[in-house]
Design a protein around this motif. Structure first.
Motif: not given
Length: 355
Positions: A91-105, A55-61
């Motif tokens: 996965a947590h780091d990957l989600i954070r990288k693609m989220s607003p810097r404020t930490g909002d989801t 799943c993580i590999e597919a998200v990165i792709e």
């Protein structure tokens, strides 16, 4: 133990036996924990459903193709997913990288990536046998939670005209209703659902509102004390920080519990070591065979065996009541009514004898 002779995908499974302590459970005594193995069996054409790593590999792709992640970050995350053992942190780091810097989801690009890799899920359901087995248990009162982001079970259930409902831990009212057995066809997604960015989890701290709520935690942990959890298609669920926070950390005397886990027996040594290790958590590890192809057939027969144990009154209980308590209350009232009626007849008999 009871035997089952199965044929799955043209492959013959030798005669297997089921633990009587499991198949003699009433469906409403069970809570199914669904992992990626279920999705992999149902929709093998989607690599992202095969495992957390896939799943993580597919998200990165997808992130690379959608150009929502810097090429340098793409290379770094590919390295991490190959070398790091704790994929939840990756996965947590990957989600954070693609989220607003404020930490909002919301908004975030992670959801776009999931929507890309899970596009048209309903068209990819190839082997619904496992889903049908799960629905038959839900129909009779079994609760279901999942660590998966996908909603294959809900899609299939809706196709069967079942009032399926996807739930996440952000909705306290719904979680309490589900845990108390009031939402028969509810599926609790403890990591959230890919279609709802507000309910998706960025990290364990995202559930502080849940873990710090005494009412919610008491209800959830009471499930682990009173229900028999049946882990299906789960690999590293017990290492999942969210699952640990919800069910394991605060539940004492785990060795006194009786839970079950269906696994692929890849090797004798690993399997029996896993059995010994899991007993420390009150979990009995059971093999469905040495081939993944045997899993759907084994699950079908197991569900059929358990469904035969259902209470005679189960179908008469409304779906908005807690099955176990309702049946006990009915029995209690009948006993009380019979007692009152018996006492009344006895008094009438005494009166007649004295006149």
């Amino acid at each position: 133990m009871d035997s089952a002779e199965k044929t799955t995908n043209g492959s013959e499974q030798k005669s297997r036996k089921f633990l009587k302590s499991l198949i003699r459970k009433q469906p409403q005594e069970l809570l199914l924990v669904i992992g990626t193995g279920v999705s992999a069996a149902v929709a093998p054409g989607i690599p992202a459903l095969c495992s957390w790593r896939s799943c993580i590999e597919a998200v990165i792709e997808a992130a690379e193709q959608l150009e929502v992640l810097h090429p340098g970050d793409v290379a770094e995350f590919r390295r991490k997913v190959t070398k790091d053992r704790d994929l939840l942190v990756v996965a947590h780091d990957l989600i954070r990288k693609m989220s607003p810097r404020t930490g909002d989801t919301k908004p975030n690009f992670f959801q776009d990536c999931l929507m890309d890799i899970f596009d048209n899920l309903e068209q990819h359901i190839q082997n619904p046998l496992v889903l049908q087995s799960i629905l038959s248990l839900m129909e009779r009162g079994t609760l279901v939670l999942t660590t998966n982001y996908d909603n294959l079970l809900e899609i299939f259930g809706q196709q069967q005209s079942k009032p399926m409902e996807s739930l996440d831990l952000k909705d306290k009212t719904k979680v309490l209703q589900w845990a108390r057995g009031h939402i028969r066809y509810g599926v609790l997604h403890i990591h959230g659902l890919y279609t709802d960015p507000c309910g998706m989890v960025l990290d364990p701290s995202g559930y502080k509102d849940v873990t710090q709520d005494p009412e919610v935690m008491e209800v959830l942990q009471n499930l682990y004390r009173t229900k028999s959890f049946l882990f299906v298609g789960c690999g590293e669920t017990l290492r999942d920080q969210i699952f640990q926070a919800l069910f394991l950390y605060s539940v004492p005397n785990k060795v006194d519990l009786e839970h079950y886990m269906l696994v692929l027996k890849e090797s004798e040594d690993h399997f029996f070591k896993q059995q010994a290790d899991m007993l420390l958590h009150g979990i009995k590890v059971v093999s469905y065979g040495d081939r993944f192809a045997y899993f759907p057939g084994y699950m079908q027969e197991l569900a059929a065996q358990i469904c035969r144990q259902r209470s005679p009154d189960a179908d008469q209980v409304d779906s908005t009541t807690l099955l176990g308590n309702a049946c006990q209350d009915c029995a209690k009232r009948k006993l009380e009514e019979n007692g009152i009626e018996g006492a009344k007849k006895l008094r009438e008999s005494d009166d007649a004898g004295g006149s």
